[in-house]
Design an enzyme around this catalytic site. Sequence first.
Site, PDB file in Angstrom:
ATOM      1  N   ASP A   2       0.824  -1.204   0.000  1.00 16.19           N
ATOM      2  CA  ASP A   2       0.000   0.000   0.000  1.00 16.19           C
ATOM      3  C   ASP A   2       0.860   1.256   0.000  1.00 16.19           C
ATOM      4  O   ASP A   2       1.978   1.243   0.489  1.00 16.19           O
ATOM      5  CB  ASP A   2      -0.870   0.022   1.264  1.00 16.19           C
ATOM      6  CG  ASP A   2      -2.199  -0.636   1.009  1.00 16.19           C
ATOM      7  OD1 ASP A   2      -2.511  -0.874  -0.168  1.00 16.19           O
ATOM      8  OD2 ASP A   2      -2.910  -0.903   1.977  1.00 16.19           O
ATOM      9  N   TRP A   7       2.264   7.932  -2.395  1.00 17.68           N
ATOM     10  CA  TRP A   7       3.679   8.332  -2.544  1.00 17.68           C
ATOM     11  C   TRP A   7       3.840   9.182  -3.808  1.00 17.68           C
ATOM     12  O   TRP A   7       4.489  10.224  -3.792  1.00 17.68           O
ATOM     13  CB  TRP A   7       4.549   7.071  -2.624  1.00 17.68           C
ATOM     14  CG  TRP A   7       6.016   7.316  -2.741  1.00 17.68           C
ATOM     15  CD1 TRP A   7       6.921   7.403  -1.716  1.00 17.68           C
ATOM     16  CD2 TRP A   7       6.766   7.505  -3.961  1.00 17.68           C
ATOM     17  NE1 TRP A   7       8.189   7.639  -2.230  1.00 17.68           N
ATOM     18  CE2 TRP A   7       8.118   7.705  -3.601  1.00 17.68           C
ATOM     19  CE3 TRP A   7       6.422   7.531  -5.312  1.00 17.68           C
ATOM     20  CZ2 TRP A   7       9.126   7.915  -4.523  1.00 17.68           C
ATOM     21  CZ3 TRP A   7       7.419   7.748  -6.245  1.00 17.68           C
ATOM     22  CH2 TRP A   7       8.760   7.932  -5.853  1.00 17.68           C
ATOM     23  N   HIS A  19       3.751   2.940  -8.587  1.00 17.25           N
ATOM     24  CA  HIS A  19       3.863   1.477  -8.641  1.00 17.25           C
ATOM     25  C   HIS A  19       5.262   1.057  -9.097  1.00 17.25           C
ATOM     26  O   HIS A  19       5.821   0.083  -8.594  1.00 17.25           O
ATOM     27  CB  HIS A  19       2.803   0.900  -9.574  1.00 17.25           C
ATOM     28  CG  HIS A  19       1.398   1.099  -9.063  1.00 17.25           C
ATOM     29  ND1 HIS A  19       1.041   0.812  -7.763  1.00 17.25           N
ATOM     30  CD2 HIS A  19       0.271   1.556  -9.668  1.00 17.25           C
ATOM     31  CE1 HIS A  19      -0.246   1.086  -7.590  1.00 17.25           C
ATOM     32  NE2 HIS A  19      -0.731   1.545  -8.728  1.00 17.25           N
ATOM     33  N   THR A  48      -7.563  -9.564  -6.229  1.00 18.16           N
ATOM     34  CA  THR A  48      -8.722  -9.794  -7.110  1.00 18.16           C
ATOM     35  C   THR A  48      -9.600  -8.533  -7.160  1.00 18.16           C
ATOM     36  O   THR A  48     -10.294  -8.303  -8.142  1.00 18.16           O
ATOM     37  CB  THR A  48      -9.553 -11.005  -6.633  1.00 18.16           C
ATOM     38  OG1 THR A  48      -9.743 -10.914  -5.227  1.00 18.16           O
ATOM     39  CG2 THR A  48      -8.855 -12.316  -6.958  1.00 18.16           C
ATOM     40  N   ASN A  50      -8.399  -5.544  -7.318  1.00 21.29           N
ATOM     41  CA  ASN A  50      -7.729  -4.520  -8.140  1.00 21.29           C
ATOM     42  C   ASN A  50      -8.236  -4.462  -9.584  1.00 21.29           C
ATOM     43  O   ASN A  50      -7.964  -3.497 -10.302  1.00 21.29           O
ATOM     44  CB  ASN A  50      -6.204  -4.730  -8.156  1.00 21.29           C
ATOM     45  CG  ASN A  50      -5.526  -4.329  -6.864  1.00 21.29           C
ATOM     46  OD1 ASN A  50      -4.457  -4.827  -6.525  1.00 21.29           O
ATOM     47  ND2 ASN A  50      -6.134  -3.414  -6.107  1.00 21.29           N
ATOM     48  N   ARG A  53      -9.963  -1.254 -10.781  1.00 19.88           N
ATOM     49  CA  ARG A  53      -9.239   0.017 -11.000  1.00 19.88           C
ATOM     50  C   ARG A  53      -9.313   0.421 -12.479  1.00 19.88           C
ATOM     51  O   ARG A  53      -9.619  -0.405 -13.337  1.00 19.88           O
ATOM     52  CB  ARG A  53      -7.784  -0.157 -10.574  1.00 19.88           C
ATOM     53  CG  ARG A  53      -7.687  -0.380  -9.076  1.00 19.88           C
ATOM     54  CD  ARG A  53      -6.309  -0.153  -8.568  1.00 19.88           C
ATOM     55  NE  ARG A  53      -6.319  -0.278  -7.116  1.00 19.88           N
ATOM     56  CZ  ARG A  53      -5.409   0.252  -6.317  1.00 19.88           C
ATOM     57  NH1 ARG A  53      -4.417   0.937  -6.813  1.00 19.88           N
ATOM     58  NH2 ARG A  53      -5.490   0.096  -5.015  1.00 19.88           N
TER      59      ARG A  53
HETATM   60  C1  FPP Z   1      -1.344  -0.660  -3.729  1.00 18.84           C
HETATM   61  O1  FPP Z   1      -1.041   0.686  -3.797  1.00 18.84           O
HETATM   62  C2  FPP Z   1      -0.350  -1.490  -4.465  1.00 18.84           C
HETATM   63  C3  FPP Z   1      -0.642  -2.272  -5.523  1.00 18.84           C
HETATM   64  C4  FPP Z   1      -1.999  -2.357  -6.063  1.00 18.84           C
HETATM   65  C5  FPP Z   1       0.344  -3.117  -6.196  1.00 18.84           C
HETATM   66  C6  FPP Z   1       1.757  -2.759  -6.071  1.00 18.84           C
HETATM   67  C7  FPP Z   1       2.649  -3.687  -6.753  1.00 18.84           C
HETATM   68  C8  FPP Z   1       3.964  -3.488  -6.872  1.00 18.84           C
HETATM   69  C9  FPP Z   1       4.610  -2.295  -6.336  1.00 18.84           C
HETATM   70  C10 FPP Z   1       4.914  -4.416  -7.556  1.00 18.84           C
HETATM   71  C11 FPP Z   1       4.576  -5.817  -7.540  1.00 18.84           C
HETATM   72  C12 FPP Z   1       5.727  -6.568  -7.955  1.00 18.84           C
HETATM   73  C13 FPP Z   1       5.642  -7.729  -8.575  1.00 18.84           C
HETATM   74  C14 FPP Z   1       6.874  -8.453  -8.889  1.00 18.84           C
HETATM   75  C15 FPP Z   1       4.347  -8.286  -8.947  1.00 18.84           C
HETATM   76  P1  FPP Z   1      -2.242   1.732  -3.953  1.00 18.84           P
HETATM   77  O2  FPP Z   1      -2.417   2.022  -5.392  1.00 18.84           O
HETATM   78  O3  FPP Z   1      -3.449   1.203  -3.257  1.00 18.84           O
HETATM   79  O4  FPP Z   1      -1.658   2.953  -3.271  1.00 18.84           O
HETATM   80  P2  FPP Z   1      -2.384   3.834  -2.153  1.00 18.84           P
HETATM   81  O5  FPP Z   1      -2.502   2.936  -0.959  1.00 18.84           O
HETATM   82  O6  FPP Z   1      -1.433   4.954  -1.941  1.00 18.84           O
HETATM   83  O7  FPP Z   1      -3.691   4.264  -2.750  1.00 18.84           O
END
Ligand code: FPP
Length: 149
Positions: A2, A7, A19, A48, A50, A53
């Site tokens: 998260d 960020w 990301h 699942t 996500n 989005r």
């Molecule tokens: C949530 O942040 C994060 C994710 C949905 C996925 C993040 C995945 C990676 C950084 C890399 C994964 C790596 C591999 C190898 C698969 P958010 O968008 O919910 O952020 P927020 O909490 O600030 O809203």
Amino acid sequence: MDGNGRWAQKRGLPRTLGHRAGVEALRRTVAAAPDLGVRWLTVYGFSTENWSRPAAEVRELMALPKRYFDSDLKRLEREGVRVRAVGRREGLAPDLVALLNEAEQRTAHNDRFFLQIAFNYGGQADIADAARRLAEAAAAGRLDPATIT
Ligand code: FPP
């Protein structure tokens, strides 16, 4: 993992860059963890939930495993990291499934550090899938009551 979006927002950047920075954070974490006595790490790459989005963000999230393994798989293999992907493979693009399978196969002999990547994973989905497999096995007469505890 998260906080990627927040960020990026804090820095006036698009969420997708958050990301990508998350992948860098994963890289640093996997490099540091074994020396800190950590042997198992499970990270949520895509839940699942996500899928709801925006399409562009889903596309970016789907591209992250390739971004990570293209640059890191050789090193993970060499440094004793065993990779395992958990979650539904159904619904993922065939080339992504092939990539996850390749990462698992190439690191299957490793046991210094265990990196589990939850991808297309959800707690409810996991329980529902397990219950479905159990029901299918029972219907096909493949369940031995003596082995169920
Ligand atoms: C949530 O942040 C994060 C994710 C949905 C996925 C993040 C995945 C990676 C950084 C890399 C994964 C790596 C591999 C190898 C698969 P958010 O968008 O919910 O952020 P927020 O909490 O600030 O809203």
